[in-house]
Design a protein around this motif. Structure first.
Motif, short mmCIF file in Angstrom:
data_model
loop_
_atom_site.label_atom_id
_atom_site.label_comp_id
_atom_site.label_asym_id
_atom_site.label_seq_id
_atom_site.Cartn_x
_atom_site.Cartn_y
_atom_site.Cartn_z
N GLU A 186 6.82 11.62 3.31
CA GLU A 186 7.48 11.02 2.15
C GLU A 186 8.99 11.00 2.33
OE1 GLU A 186 7.49 11.53 -2.73
OE2 GLU A 186 6.38 12.94 -1.45
N GLY A 239 2.41 4.60 4.03
CA GLY A 239 3.33 5.52 3.38
C GLY A 239 2.71 6.18 2.16
N ASP A 279 8.62 4.60 0.81
CA ASP A 279 7.23 5.00 1.08
C ASP A 279 6.25 3.86 0.81
OD1 ASP A 279 7.95 7.68 1.71
OD2 ASP A 279 8.24 8.04 -0.42
#
Length: 406
Positions: free
Chosen positions: A192, A158, A203
């Motif tokens: 995101e 992430g 994330d």
């Protein structure tokens, strides 16, 4: 006496005592503005939570091992080993109400890339996990079925992981990061998503094949959980019942025995949070509504004072032909004018305060039309209710005694 004249007389009486009338309205203004603002904050929070849950997937179903007793000791769910890969495979093959299903295992530790490190966890998942959690790959690709079968050391990360392990802006694709001394090659970066309504960073995530985490990080043969998604939100209950029946059969659980697993759905979570926010909204509105009661008492007090001050005027009006009903209507109209005018100002102030909260505090707000109408109707009723008794007292005055009043 017609209604138009009564309104003119009532309006003139209030205009002659502007400051007193405004101070009387103040309780109504504050009450209406408070009710509208509190309801807007409550409804805004509710809609924000519902939007966050919908973003995570409103039809998600989570299956976890259930607490059990061993030797008289109740075990923690995280220590239970009741969910196996066989359970996942049976559910994948037999469930007709599921659109996707994924195993779930996780290991916590330290991520390292070059001189940068970051504490996080690696979650082992299946190929359906991205669709279940509504995650999207911004760069790169998802690992393949071959990666799952071979327990390949590949991962998807992430935005938070990228920012902490590659702060200089290097492209993470193809780079190798280490997790508890095990190397993983980055093959994808997720879009995101930011923080959810519960303050969790969505994330801060590293995804790898579940076989990799089970064999190379945890060395276990059981699952910590199973994530699934129903065909639609309306079918969540059917999917939950189907999963329960299959797992009970798979685990050989008798009819009189408790489940050794737990099933939770986002729909259940949404319902619980909605109930909580509704309760808090109602509580805030009731507290704010106390101001309306205080404002109503203020109207009654001022109307009593007005009746006493204008006793001679009342007697004079009666002596020239005004009926008790006219006197009653005159003072009742004054009370209603105070409450309605205060209500209108309160509505404007409430809407203004709501937008101020949104712009300054950045809280989610949502003004519902019914809350504005209800607040206005309540303040009107308050004026009639608390203005009736003083008006009735004025209407029942003896004109002769009223003319003699000093």
């Amino acid at each position: 006496m017609n209604a138009g004249n009564l309104f003119k007389i009532a309006w003139r009486a209030l205009f002659n005592n502007k400051m007193r009338a405004f101070l009387t309205m103040l309780g109504i203004i504050i009450g209406v503005a408070s009710v509208i603002t509190m309801l807007a904050i409550g409804q805004g929070s509710k809609k924000s939570i519902q939007a966050q849950i919908a973003e995570m997937g409103s039809n998600i179903i989570m299956i976890h091992p259930g607490a059990d007793r061993r030797g008289g000791v109740r075990m923690d769910p995280s220590e239970m080993q009741t969910l196996k890969l066989e359970d996942y495979e049976v559910l994948r093959n037999e469930c007709i109400y599921l659109s996707g299903i994924s195993p779930n295992v996780s290991s916590s530790g330290q991520l390292v890339s070059g001189n940068n490190n970051y504490p996080s966890s690696v979650t082992g998942v299946g190929l359906d996990y991205l669709d279940i959690r509504q995650l999207t790959i911004a760069e790169g690709s998802m690992f393949t079925n071959m990666d799952v079968q071979s327990a390949a050391k590949v991962c998807i990360i992430g935005k938070t992981i990228v920012d902490n392990l590659f702060p200089s802006g290097d492209d993470p694709l193809g780079k190798v990061i280490r997790f508890n001394q095990v190397p993983f090659r980055v093959i994808g970066v997720l879009e995101e998503k930011g923080y959810n309504s519960m303050g969790m960073d969505q994330d801060d995530i590293v995804l790898a094949p579940y076989t990799t985490v089970m064999k190379r990080l945890l060395a276990v043969t059981y699952l910590q959980g199973i994530f699934a998604s129903a065909l639609s939100e309306d079918m969540t209950d059917y999917a939950t019942e189907e999963i329960s029946e299959i797992l009970r059969r798979q685990h050989g659980i008798k009819a009189d025995e408790d489940d050794d697993f737990q099933i939770r759905s986002q729909q259940e979570l949404s319902s619980m949070l909605s109930t909580t926010t509704n309760l808090m909204t109602t509580l805030l509105a009731c507290i704010a509504g106390i101001s309306l009661v205080v404002g109503g008492i203020g109207i009654m007090n001022i109307m009593y004072v007005s009746v006493t001050e204008r006793t001679k005027e009342i007697g004079l009006r009666m002596s020239v032909g005004a009926r008790g009903m006219d006197i009653l209507a005159q003072f009742l109209i004054e009370a209603v004018l105070i409450s309605v005018t205060g209500g209108l100002i309160g509505v404007l102030m409430g809407c203004g305060a709501t937008f101020a909260v949104k712009w300054i505090a950045h809280w989610p707000v949502y003004i519902q039309v019914w809350s504005v109408i209800l607040s206005f109707l309540v303040c009107t009723f308050t004026g009639i209710f608390f203005g009736w008794y003083p008006a009735k007292k004025a209407a029942n005055l003896d004109p002769i005694e009223a003319l003699r009043y000093e």
